[in-house]
Design a protein around this motif. Structure first.
Motif, PDB file in Angstrom:
ATOM      1  N   LYS B 124      -0.872 -25.628 -82.322  1.00  0.00           N
ATOM      2  CA  LYS B 124      -1.634 -24.862 -83.309  1.00  0.00           C
ATOM      3  C   LYS B 124      -0.959 -23.514 -83.573  1.00  0.00           C
ATOM      4  O   LYS B 124      -0.885 -23.046 -84.708  1.00  0.00           O
ATOM      5  CB  LYS B 124      -3.063 -24.653 -82.790  1.00  0.00           C
ATOM      6  N   ASP B 125      -0.460 -22.889 -82.492  1.00  0.00           N
ATOM      7  CA  ASP B 125       0.180 -21.585 -82.658  1.00  0.00           C
ATOM      8  C   ASP B 125       1.468 -21.696 -83.456  1.00  0.00           C
ATOM      9  O   ASP B 125       1.800 -20.816 -84.253  1.00  0.00           O
ATOM     10  CB  ASP B 125       0.476 -20.962 -81.286  1.00  0.00           C
ATOM     11  N   ILE B 126       2.224 -22.789 -83.241  1.00  0.00           N
ATOM     12  CA  ILE B 126       3.475 -22.962 -83.975  1.00  0.00           C
ATOM     13  C   ILE B 126       3.173 -23.208 -85.448  1.00  0.00           C
ATOM     14  O   ILE B 126       3.739 -22.581 -86.338  1.00  0.00           O
ATOM     15  CB  ILE B 126       4.298 -24.126 -83.379  1.00  0.00           C
ATOM     16  N   ALA B 127       2.211 -24.094 -85.710  1.00  0.00           N
ATOM     17  CA  ALA B 127       1.831 -24.350 -87.104  1.00  0.00           C
ATOM     18  C   ALA B 127       1.196 -23.114 -87.726  1.00  0.00           C
ATOM     19  O   ALA B 127       1.214 -22.942 -88.945  1.00  0.00           O
ATOM     20  CB  ALA B 127       0.867 -25.532 -87.179  1.00  0.00           C
ATOM     21  N   GLY B 128       0.652 -22.230 -86.876  1.00  0.00           N
ATOM     22  CA  GLY B 128       0.021 -21.010 -87.367  1.00  0.00           C
ATOM     23  C   GLY B 128       0.988 -20.033 -88.001  1.00  0.00           C
ATOM     24  O   GLY B 128       0.573 -19.063 -88.623  1.00  0.00           O
ATOM     25  N   LEU B 129       2.292 -20.281 -87.821  1.00  0.00           N
ATOM     26  CA  LEU B 129       3.277 -19.438 -88.504  1.00  0.00           C
ATOM     27  C   LEU B 129       3.235 -19.646 -90.010  1.00  0.00           C
ATOM     28  O   LEU B 129       3.606 -18.771 -90.783  1.00  0.00           O
ATOM     29  CB  LEU B 129       4.688 -19.779 -87.998  1.00  0.00           C
ATOM     30  N   LEU B 130       2.772 -20.841 -90.410  1.00  0.00           N
ATOM     31  CA  LEU B 130       2.695 -21.146 -91.833  1.00  0.00           C
ATOM     32  C   LEU B 130       1.422 -20.540 -92.411  1.00  0.00           C
ATOM     33  O   LEU B 130       0.419 -20.379 -91.738  1.00  0.00           O
ATOM     34  CB  LEU B 130       2.646 -22.664 -92.042  1.00  0.00           C
ATOM     35  N   SER B 131       1.474 -20.227 -93.689  1.00  0.00           N
ATOM     36  CA  SER B 131       0.274 -19.761 -94.381  1.00  0.00           C
ATOM     37  C   SER B 131      -0.736 -20.890 -94.485  1.00  0.00           C
ATOM     38  O   SER B 131      -0.366 -22.067 -94.547  1.00  0.00           O
ATOM     39  CB  SER B 131       0.649 -19.293 -95.775  1.00  0.00           C
ATOM     40  N   LYS B 132      -2.016 -20.534 -94.543  1.00  0.00           N
ATOM     41  CA  LYS B 132      -3.041 -21.559 -94.738  1.00  0.00           C
ATOM     42  C   LYS B 132      -2.973 -22.120 -96.152  1.00  0.00           C
ATOM     43  O   LYS B 132      -3.593 -23.133 -96.470  1.00  0.00           O
ATOM     44  CB  LYS B 132      -4.416 -20.966 -94.463  1.00  0.00           C
ATOM     45  N   GLU B 133      -2.225 -21.430 -97.010  1.00  0.00           N
ATOM     46  CA  GLU B 133      -2.045 -21.871 -98.391  1.00  0.00           C
ATOM     47  C   GLU B 133      -1.126 -23.100 -98.458  1.00  0.00           C
ATOM     48  O   GLU B 133      -1.196 -23.887 -99.394  1.00  0.00           O
ATOM     49  CB  GLU B 133      -1.420 -20.719 -99.197  1.00  0.00           C
ATOM     50  N   ALA B 134      -0.256 -23.253 -97.416  1.00  0.00           N
ATOM     51  CA  ALA B 134       0.794 -24.267 -97.487  1.00  0.00           C
ATOM     52  C   ALA B 134       0.227 -25.663 -97.700  1.00  0.00           C
ATOM     53  O   ALA B 134       0.744 -26.431 -98.521  1.00  0.00           O
ATOM     54  CB  ALA B 134       1.634 -24.218 -96.216  1.00  0.00           C
ATOM     55  N   ALA B 135      -0.871 -25.980 -96.978  1.00  0.00           N
ATOM     56  CA  ALA B 135      -1.432 -27.331 -97.088  1.00  0.00           C
ATOM     57  C   ALA B 135      -1.887 -27.595 -98.517  1.00  0.00           C
ATOM     58  O   ALA B 135      -1.676 -28.688 -99.056  1.00  0.00           O
ATOM     59  CB  ALA B 135      -2.594 -27.497 -96.119  1.00  0.00           C
ATOM     60  N   ALA B 136      -2.506 -26.586 -99.139  1.00  0.00           N
ATOM     61  CA  ALA B 136      -2.971 -26.768-100.521  1.00  0.00           C
ATOM     62  C   ALA B 136      -1.792 -26.961-101.456  1.00  0.00           C
ATOM     63  O   ALA B 136      -1.838 -27.783-102.376  1.00  0.00           O
ATOM     64  CB  ALA B 136      -3.797 -25.565-100.953  1.00  0.00           C
ATOM     65  N   GLY B 137      -0.701 -26.220-101.205  1.00  0.00           N
ATOM     66  CA  GLY B 137       0.482 -26.358-102.037  1.00  0.00           C
ATOM     67  C   GLY B 137       1.067 -27.760-101.941  1.00  0.00           C
ATOM     68  O   GLY B 137       1.412 -28.374-102.954  1.00  0.00           O
ATOM     69  N   LEU B 138       1.140 -28.276-100.713  1.00  0.00           N
ATOM     70  CA  LEU B 138       1.701 -29.614-100.491  1.00  0.00           C
ATOM     71  C   LEU B 138       0.819 -30.666-101.156  1.00  0.00           C
ATOM     72  O   LEU B 138       1.311 -31.593-101.815  1.00  0.00           O
ATOM     73  CB  LEU B 138       1.820 -29.885 -98.986  1.00  0.00           C
ATOM     74  N   ARG B 139      -0.515 -30.490-101.013  1.00  0.00           N
ATOM     75  CA  ARG B 139      -1.446 -31.456-101.601  1.00  0.00           C
ATOM     76  C   ARG B 139      -1.269 -31.487-103.115  1.00  0.00           C
ATOM     77  O   ARG B 139      -1.211 -32.566-103.735  1.00  0.00           O
ATOM     78  CB  ARG B 139      -2.880 -31.070-101.238  1.00  0.00           C
ATOM     79  N   GLY B 140      -1.154 -30.279-103.701  1.00  0.00           N
ATOM     80  CA  GLY B 140      -0.961 -30.220-105.147  1.00  0.00           C
ATOM     81  C   GLY B 140       0.300 -30.948-105.570  1.00  0.00           C
ATOM     82  O   GLY B 140       0.307 -31.706-106.542  1.00  0.00           O
ATOM     83  N   MET B 141       1.387 -30.753-104.791  1.00  0.00           N
ATOM     84  CA  MET B 141       2.661 -31.393-105.130  1.00  0.00           C
ATOM     85  C   MET B 141       2.553 -32.908-105.077  1.00  0.00           C
ATOM     86  O   MET B 141       3.024 -33.618-105.970  1.00  0.00           O
ATOM     87  CB  MET B 141       3.748 -30.947-104.132  1.00  0.00           C
ATOM     88  N   VAL B 142       1.915 -33.404-104.005  1.00  0.00           N
ATOM     89  CA  VAL B 142       1.836 -34.857-103.823  1.00  0.00           C
ATOM     90  C   VAL B 142       0.951 -35.481-104.891  1.00  0.00           C
ATOM     91  O   VAL B 142       1.281 -36.524-105.462  1.00  0.00           O
ATOM     92  CB  VAL B 142       1.327 -35.191-102.405  1.00  0.00           C
ATOM     93  N   LEU B 143      -0.192 -34.828-105.201  1.00  0.00           N
ATOM     94  CA  LEU B 143      -1.089 -35.410-106.195  1.00  0.00           C
ATOM     95  C   LEU B 143      -0.447 -35.408-107.576  1.00  0.00           C
ATOM     96  O   LEU B 143      -0.696 -36.294-108.390  1.00  0.00           O
ATOM     97  CB  LEU B 143      -2.409 -34.646-106.222  1.00  0.00           C
ATOM     98  N   GLU B 144       0.389 -34.412-107.833  1.00  0.00           N
ATOM     99  CA  GLU B 144       1.039 -34.336-109.124  1.00  0.00           C
ATOM    100  C   GLU B 144       2.132 -35.397-109.248  1.00  0.00           C
ATOM    101  O   GLU B 144       2.392 -35.918-110.324  1.00  0.00           O
ATOM    102  CB  GLU B 144       1.637 -32.939-109.295  1.00  0.00           C
ATOM    103  N   ASN B 145       2.751 -35.691-108.125  1.00  0.00           N
ATOM    104  CA  ASN B 145       3.887 -36.610-108.156  1.00  0.00           C
ATOM    105  C   ASN B 145       3.807 -37.560-106.962  1.00  0.00           C
ATOM    106  O   ASN B 145       4.456 -37.347-105.942  1.00  0.00           O
ATOM    107  CB  ASN B 145       5.188 -35.794-108.120  1.00  0.00           C
ATOM    108  N   PRO B 146       2.978 -38.621-107.074  1.00  0.00           N
ATOM    109  CA  PRO B 146       2.770 -39.524-105.930  1.00  0.00           C
ATOM    110  C   PRO B 146       4.046 -40.222-105.470  1.00  0.00           C
ATOM    111  O   PRO B 146       4.073 -40.792-104.377  1.00  0.00           O
ATOM    112  CB  PRO B 146       1.750 -40.534-106.455  1.00  0.00           C
ATOM    113  N   ASP B 147       5.100 -40.170-106.298  1.00  0.00           N
ATOM    114  CA  ASP B 147       6.359 -40.805-105.885  1.00  0.00           C
ATOM    115  C   ASP B 147       6.945 -40.154-104.650  1.00  0.00           C
ATOM    116  O   ASP B 147       7.814 -40.722-103.991  1.00  0.00           O
ATOM    117  CB  ASP B 147       7.397 -40.709-107.022  1.00  0.00           C
TER     118      ASP B 147
END
Lengths: 347, 449
Positions: B124-147
């Protein structure tokens, strides 16, 4: 000539576009600045994970939010009022007068109020009695009601440091002040026996006695802060001996600058507040206009999402930000799912 | 210097004419003192300006640069598309929490692949280096381009605000020890990752283009919605206030009879220019929202209120520039047979235009910096949704630049101090551009007689 045409056509554009002011598709909330950070966290996650737009969250204070909620039913009124104190009968009456009859009361959790000083300063261990003796306008000395003579914490309680009293407390427009008055000043007033003395001096009138308890000194040692906790923080940074009143979540975000004091021997934390050991806490609410539930898209989903275990539960993001999770959350969830309007206020 | 006390006949002067007498010395000294006061006043104002600029630039420059973490992410179909049918509706059920787990795994793998020691930090601490925004960004990317599912992409995520603060000097090892949101071990790891090339500090376009963010992710907060909202309001002010103001001034200055009524109107316009802006907010709430039923938090209402606020400024500036056109121009036009309207529109107005434009731009610059009237109409709010293109966009909720500054200063996380100053810089740049445009217009088109 072209100027005239320009103005006429621009007026025409405005007139026609007023007609296409389509049905509102976003949720509008307003109210308490204490609830604001929690509401923005939920709104953000809601916007990301649902197909609805991110709700608009306005601050402005609990009272202002409830008044806006009660302005009436319709798309140009807000859907949800965030509130750090319970709705008042006067609000409910105002709502009823404007046709807002069914209100859904949602308790999202509890919030602690902490007393903190500069990180470089000494440790403090307070009791409500200390705060009453330090800040009240009048105290009882040797059986006599006198204007507060205390200038340092050591005069209030020999166990405390000999530092001058200087307290930054929330101004009266804040919901936090109500809790401070009730849970700290009034409790201290009773504890020290001043309440009984004030009542005796007023011929047994307890309301008068409470008023006297809550009248704080005005000689500059107790300073009302009408702004936000950020203002209190900067005042403390400028004055190392001062003590400020903060919300628990604010303190948790600034633990490198603030040192928290214990109250009645208990260190404030999410755990001690949840267990009820830490005495100064209060519930946080939001109020939903039920007439809007089927009109504004996503409103029901937003309310359900807010109180879901995912968000408001003990492991959710709200708890990690400083909200004390409500042990009766399941009851609230059921109430939201079944759309149970709030009944008359019991107290 | 009063000379009432001077004797009736001048005193006979003795001594050299080259040596100033006592009276002259006093007058010269008074003049020197006055100059010194003036220089002091100018110096104090310049000092105040410098202090302000240094503090704003010093605090805010950091907001334009942000710490990024770049890691390879293999998008796992099991997580993002559990049913495996690539149906968008099904995939939308996977929330950012699911994507957070995906990122956590990728982050751990990337740290291990780079051969960086983690000193026993938890997952959790290692993943905590990332912003909490990152997951939303990744989700947006995948939903936009399921390929993207099943492929490995290089994902550039924002770093947590505290990590970012460490590279900018806001967070230190000492403060991290006391901080409940970050540990010194995480900072050490971030430093090692920087040495390994995974963590970089770079220009952050999201600060200018992105939406506001909640308190738990200050690193992601941006000004996009606020800039758009301010721009929409300025468009409305320009389109409404300029024609209305100019029409009103031309009538008052050139056509209206001079009588008690026009005097009364004139006095009222001058008074309106000095009315505190919050009053216009109260008026706007009553008229535009409560009576006309326009939506809350919308740029249209803000724009209408700012129009009302700017109108007196524009009218006064326009009348002054119309009055500055010499009467000989009008007389000449009328003399060759032009109607009064032709004289005004063909001859007077073009000559007055630079002054009118300058007044308009200065009025708009003032409107751009207003927060108080927006407070009452619900624009001082957390708005993350970008408004649509005009005209529909005028009716959807938006924020405004000064409002965003105010909002940022209220937040608990110290990282927002930097963002508030950054927002002030953006606002100042806008204001300087507008004022520069006003000066250039005046210089280019102004004519003197």
């Amino acid at each position: 000539m072209s100027l005239l045409k320009l103005s006429v056509s621009s007026l025409a554009i405005v007139a026609t576009s007023a007609g296409i002011a389509a049905a509102r598709d976003n949720i509008q909330t307003a109210g308490s600045s204490t609830v604001l950070p929690y509401a923005t966290i939920v709104a953000e996650a809601f916007g990301e994970n649902f197909d609805f737009p991110t709700p608009v969250v306005e601050s402005g204070g609990s009272g202002a939010g409830r008044k806006k909620l009660c302005e009436g039913v319709g798309e140009n009124t807000i859907d949800i009022a965030n509130s750090s104190s319970r709705i008042k009968q006067s609000d409910i009456d105002l709502c009823a007068a404007n046709g807002v009859t069914d209100i859904l009361e949602v308790r999202i959790g509890y919030d602690g109020i902490v007393f903190a000083s500069d990180i470089a300063g000494p440790d403090y261990a307070f009791t409500p009695a200390d705060w009453f003796k330090a800040l009240a306008a009048q105290v009882v000395v040797d059986g006599q009601i006198v204007a507060n003579p205390n200038k340092s914490w050591a005069q209030v309680n020999p166990a405390l440091k000999d530092k001058p009293i200087l307290a930054f407390i929330p101004g009266t427009k804040h919901g936090t002040r109500e809790v401070f008055d009730e849970k700290v000043i009034l409790a201290g007033c009773e504890e020290t026996g001043a309440m009984a003395a004030f009542a005796a001096a007023n011929g047994g009138d307890e309301d008068k006695a409470e008023e006297m308890c809550m009248a704080l000194r005005t000689d500059g040692l107790s300073v009302d802060i009408d702004g936000d906790y950020t203002e209190t923080l900067s005042r403390i940074a400028a004055n190392g001996d001062a003590i400020g009143v903060f919300g628990l979540s604010f303190y948790q975000n600034n633990t490198d600058k603030l040192k928290v004091a214990t109250m009645s021997g208990v260190v404030p934390s999410v755990e001690t507040i949840a267990s009820g050991d830490y005495p100064v806490s209060r519930p946080l609410y939001f109020y939903v206009k039920m007439a809007h539930l089927d009109v504004i898209p996503g409103l029901q989903d937003y309310v359900e999402f807010f109180v879901s275990d995912e968000m408001a539960g003990p492991d959710g993001p709200l708890a990690s930000y400083g909200l004390v999770s409500d042990p009766e959350l399941a009851k609230t969830q059921a109430m939201v799912a079944n759309r149970v309007a709030m009944g008359p206020l019991s107290n | 210097m009063t000379d009432a006390a001077a004797p009736a006949s001048p005193a006979i002067r003795d001594g050299s004419l080259f040596a100033p007498d006592a009276h002259t010395r006093r007058r010269n000294a008074a003049e020197r003192r006055f100059r010194a006061y003036g220089i002091t006043a100018v110096a104090l104002s310049i000092l105040a300006l410098i202090v302000l600029l240094v503090s704003v630039l010093g605090n805010g420059a950091g907001a334009f640069r942000q710490t990024f973490i770049q890691i390879p992410v293999t998008i796992d179909a099991k997580i993002v598309d559990p049913k495996g049918n690539r149906a968008l509706d099904e995939m939308k059920k996977v929330t950012t929490i699911g994507y957070g787990k995906q990122l956590e795994a990728s982050m751990l793998a990337a740290v291990a692949a780079a051969g960086v020691a983690t000193d026993g930090l938890s997952r959790k601490d290692i993943a905590g280096l990332l912003s909490k925004e990152a997951a939303a960004g990744l989700r947006g990317m995948v939903l936009e381009n399921p390929d993207l599912i099943g492929r490995t992409i290089t994902f550039r995520a924002l770093a947590n605000g505290r990590i970012d603060g460490y590279f900018k000097g806001r967070v230190s090892m000492d403060s991290a020890k006391l901080d409940s949101n970050i540990s010194p071990a995480q900072l050490v790891l971030a430093e090692r990752l920087r040495d390994a090339g995974l963590v970089t500090v770079a220009f952050n376009p999201q600060f200018l283009l992105g939406a506001d963010a909640s308190e738990v992710r200050p690193e992601a907060a941006g000004l996009g919605v606020a800039i758009l909202g301010s721009a929409y309001m300025m468009i409305i002010v320009l389109v409404l206030a300029l024609p209305l103001g100019v029409a009103a001034s031309i009538y008052l200055e050139e056509f209206a009879p001079k009588n008690r009524w026009t005097d009364l109107i004139e006095v009222n316009i001058a008074n309106l220019a000095a009315v505190p802006s919050i009053v216009y907010g109260i008026l706007g709430l009553a008229i535009f929202i409560n009576t006309l039923g326009l939506p809350q938090s919308a740029p249209i209402v803000g724009g209408l209120i700012l129009t009302l606020m700017t109108l007196p400024t524009i009218i006064i500036a326009t009348r002054v520039s119309l009055a500055a056109v010499p009467p000989s121009i009008r007389d000449a036009a009328l003399g060759v047979g032009a109607s009064r309207m032709q004289a005004v529109f063909h001859h007077v107005l073009p000559l007055a235009l630079p002054g009118i434009l300058t007044g308009t731009i200065i009025g708009m610059a003032r409107a751009l910096g207003e927060t108080a009237p927006l407070l009452l109409i619900g624009m001082v709010a957390f708005v993350r949704e970008f408004p649509a293109a005009p005209p529909e966009g005028f009716f959807s909720p938006a924020s405004a630049l000064p409002v965003q500054v105010y909002n940022f200063t209220q937040r608990a996380d110290p990282a927002f101090v930097e963002r508030a100053s950054g927002a002030i810089i953006v606002l100042l740049v806008f204001l300087i551009c507008m004022n520069a445009a006003a000066i250039i217009l005046r210089r280019r088109f102004e004519r003197r007689w």
